[in-house]
Design an enzyme around this catalytic site. Structure first.
Site, PDB file in Angstrom:
ATOM      1  N   HIS A   1      -6.237  -5.550  -2.696  1.00 39.95           N
ATOM      2  CA  HIS A   1      -7.106  -5.682  -1.529  1.00 39.95           C
ATOM      3  C   HIS A   1      -7.349  -7.137  -1.161  1.00 39.95           C
ATOM      4  O   HIS A   1      -8.170  -7.439  -0.295  1.00 39.95           O
ATOM      5  CB  HIS A   1      -8.439  -4.969  -1.776  1.00 39.95           C
ATOM      6  CG  HIS A   1      -8.331  -3.487  -1.733  1.00 39.95           C
ATOM      7  ND1 HIS A   1      -9.398  -2.640  -1.994  1.00 39.95           N
ATOM      8  CD2 HIS A   1      -7.274  -2.669  -1.460  1.00 39.95           C
ATOM      9  CE1 HIS A   1      -9.002  -1.381  -1.885  1.00 39.95           C
ATOM     10  NE2 HIS A   1      -7.720  -1.379  -1.568  1.00 39.95           N
TER      11      HIS A   1
ATOM     12  N   ASN B   1      -3.977   9.062   4.617  1.00 40.04           N
ATOM     13  CA  ASN B   1      -2.808   8.430   5.227  1.00 40.04           C
ATOM     14  C   ASN B   1      -2.808   8.452   6.754  1.00 40.04           C
ATOM     15  O   ASN B   1      -2.290   7.533   7.393  1.00 40.04           O
ATOM     16  CB  ASN B   1      -1.532   9.117   4.740  1.00 40.04           C
ATOM     17  CG  ASN B   1      -1.313   8.984   3.248  1.00 40.04           C
ATOM     18  OD1 ASN B   1      -1.798   8.039   2.622  1.00 40.04           O
ATOM     19  ND2 ASN B   1      -0.605   9.934   2.664  1.00 40.04           N
TER      20      ASN B   1
ATOM     21  N   HIS C   1       0.488   4.556  -2.485  1.00 35.03           N
ATOM     22  CA  HIS C   1       0.276   5.914  -1.988  1.00 35.03           C
ATOM     23  C   HIS C   1       1.434   6.832  -2.361  1.00 35.03           C
ATOM     24  O   HIS C   1       1.245   8.045  -2.475  1.00 35.03           O
ATOM     25  CB  HIS C   1       0.061   5.899  -0.472  1.00 35.03           C
ATOM     26  CG  HIS C   1      -1.304   5.454  -0.079  1.00 35.03           C
ATOM     27  ND1 HIS C   1      -2.089   6.152   0.819  1.00 35.03           N
ATOM     28  CD2 HIS C   1      -2.052   4.393  -0.466  1.00 35.03           C
ATOM     29  CE1 HIS C   1      -3.250   5.534   0.971  1.00 35.03           C
ATOM     30  NE2 HIS C   1      -3.241   4.460   0.199  1.00 35.03           N
ATOM     31  N   ASP C   2       2.600   6.282  -2.539  1.00 32.84           N
ATOM     32  CA  ASP C   2       3.724   7.076  -3.017  1.00 32.84           C
ATOM     33  C   ASP C   2       3.527   7.454  -4.483  1.00 32.84           C
ATOM     34  O   ASP C   2       3.627   8.625  -4.859  1.00 32.84           O
ATOM     35  CB  ASP C   2       5.032   6.304  -2.844  1.00 32.84           C
ATOM     36  CG  ASP C   2       6.254   7.126  -3.231  1.00 32.84           C
ATOM     37  OD1 ASP C   2       6.217   8.357  -3.049  1.00 32.84           O
ATOM     38  OD2 ASP C   2       7.241   6.541  -3.707  1.00 32.84           O
TER      39      ASP C   2
ATOM     40  N   ASP D   1       8.358   8.623  -6.090  1.00 32.43           N
ATOM     41  CA  ASP D   1       9.546   9.419  -5.772  1.00 32.43           C
ATOM     42  C   ASP D   1       9.905   9.426  -4.296  1.00 32.43           C
ATOM     43  O   ASP D   1      10.736  10.225  -3.855  1.00 32.43           O
ATOM     44  CB  ASP D   1       9.354  10.862  -6.251  1.00 32.43           C
ATOM     45  CG  ASP D   1       8.172  11.552  -5.568  1.00 32.43           C
ATOM     46  OD1 ASP D   1       7.480  10.905  -4.750  1.00 32.43           O
ATOM     47  OD2 ASP D   1       7.933  12.747  -5.858  1.00 32.43           O
TER      48      ASP D   1
ATOM     49  N   ARG E   1       0.830  -1.212   0.000  1.00 29.60           N
ATOM     50  CA  ARG E   1       0.000   0.000   0.000  1.00 29.60           C
ATOM     51  C   ARG E   1       0.863   1.260   0.000  1.00 29.60           C
ATOM     52  O   ARG E   1       0.518   2.270  -0.622  1.00 29.60           O
ATOM     53  CB  ARG E   1      -0.913  -0.025   1.222  1.00 29.60           C
ATOM     54  CG  ARG E   1      -1.946   1.107   1.270  1.00 29.60           C
ATOM     55  CD  ARG E   1      -2.994   0.811   2.318  1.00 29.60           C
ATOM     56  NE  ARG E   1      -3.983   1.880   2.392  1.00 29.60           N
ATOM     57  CZ  ARG E   1      -4.160   2.659   3.449  1.00 29.60           C
ATOM     58  NH1 ARG E   1      -3.408   2.476   4.534  1.00 29.60           N
ATOM     59  NH2 ARG E   1      -5.068   3.605   3.448  1.00 29.60           N
TER      60      ARG E   1
ATOM     61  N   GLY F   1       4.149  11.053  -8.256  1.00 31.63           N
ATOM     62  CA  GLY F   1       4.850   9.943  -8.880  1.00 31.63           C
ATOM     63  C   GLY F   1       5.631   9.130  -7.869  1.00 31.63           C
ATOM     64  O   GLY F   1       5.654   9.423  -6.671  1.00 31.63           O
TER      65      GLY F   1
END
Length: 326
Positions: A191, A92, A64-65, A72, A60, A70
């Protein structure tokens, strides 16, 4: 004439490689850090064997990154100076985990190869290894990402898909990242591992506009969710996203969707709001053919891992994943 055709083919191939990998390459650290993947795999394995939930958390974290600025490493940054951390954004806060695990992996990598491997690359490798360790497929991770010098609190609030999105909103959200509906359905399969808080699926139970289990045979599942997550309170009580095999990476998530037993509203809409039937067909196909799902998932993960990466002179190699270099 033959030479011109050959030149055209070369240009097309070069353009494809540049577009598909954005200058990322396989074996990027072959000379500078040859044991990188072994080091990451060992640390991830140690953590996942101790606590299986870590696998879903690291996977996950990669999502989320990549969905904010992008892939990074921006999601790893703590608030400091002019940086407002993405960790405090609504999708988050009190939800995203795995930061300490990345710290430990980074420390092991730094010991072997100081100032060499980016945090963004470590996140990408750790996500792959987490999937493999829970019975999922493996894939080649393209490497060479640099770490961002900034974070985007607003981006985290605006671009990370939330549990109550409609299908149209999900499709639009993924399109912003250069991902299509096939990627949406395949990546939703993540998921198959992990848990969600009661606050993330409460509307799916009680809000008339979100209730999907309209058939009598699904009432037991709905009642079970109600007992876990009342109309108020218990916000942080955790429930498996895939009640069948919550700690394993398999295709049972899609079997659940076929019975409208996805935990989140954003899961069930893949079936219930698809008027064309194209997405439904892919859900059924994944439910009945695990290898087809695995192949699609790995292709979409590679594609997602290339979103707006920083390479070359852009970005930096952070010494500490939580802070930009001094």
């Amino acid at each position: 004439m033959a030479f011109m055709k050959l030149l055209l083919v070369i240009l097309i191939v070069m353009n494809y490689i540049e577009t598909s990998s954005q200058n990322l390459v396989l074996d990027y650290y072959k000379e500078s850090c040859p044991l990188l993947e072994e080091i990451v795999r060992y640390v991830v394995k140690t953590k996942v064997l101790r606590e299986p939930r870590v696998a879903a958390q690291l996977l996950r974290l990669h999502f989320h990154d990549c969905f904010v600025q992008g892939c990074d490493g921006s999601v790893l940054l703590d608030s400091n100076g002019g940086i407002v951390s993405e960790k405090g954004a609504k999708p988050n806060k009190n939800s995203l985990r795995g930061f300490e695990d990345i710290d430990d992996i980074k420390a092991a990598v730094e010991k072997a190869c100081p100032w060499t491997v980016s945090c963004a690359d470590i996140v990408a490798i750790a996500a792959r290894d987490s999937v493999v360790l829970r019975g999922g497929p493996s894939w080649e991770v393209w490497l060479g990402r640099k770490d961002s010098l900034t974070a985007s609190f607003d981006g985290a609030n605006n671009f990370i898909p939330t549990p109550n999105l409609s299908l149209d909103d999900l499709i639009a959200n993924f399109k912003q990242q250069g991902l299509d509906t096939k990627d949406l359905v395949a990546l939703s399969g993540s998921h198959t591992m992990g848990v969600a808080r009661c606050v993330s699926f409460r509307q799916r139970i009680y809000d008339a506009g979100f209730q999907e289990n309209i058939y009598e045979r699904f009432s037991t599942f709905q009642e079970t969710l109600s007992s876990i997550c009342p109309r108020s309170g218990n916000d942080n009580v955790l429930t498996p996203l895939d009640y069948s095999t919550p700690t394993f990476f398999d295709n049972h998530y899609y079997e659940n969707l076929a019975e409208s037993k996805g935990l989140l509203h954003s899961d069930n809409v893949l079936v219930l709001e698809d008027e064309s039937g194209e997405i439904q067909q892919r859900v059924w196909a994944y439910a009945s053919n695990r290898e087809f799902f695995f192949d699609s998932f790995t292709s979409s993960m590679i594609k997602m891992g290339n979103i707006n990466v920083l390479t070359g002179e852009k970005g930096e190699i952070r010494k500490n994943c939580r802070f930009v270099n001094a």
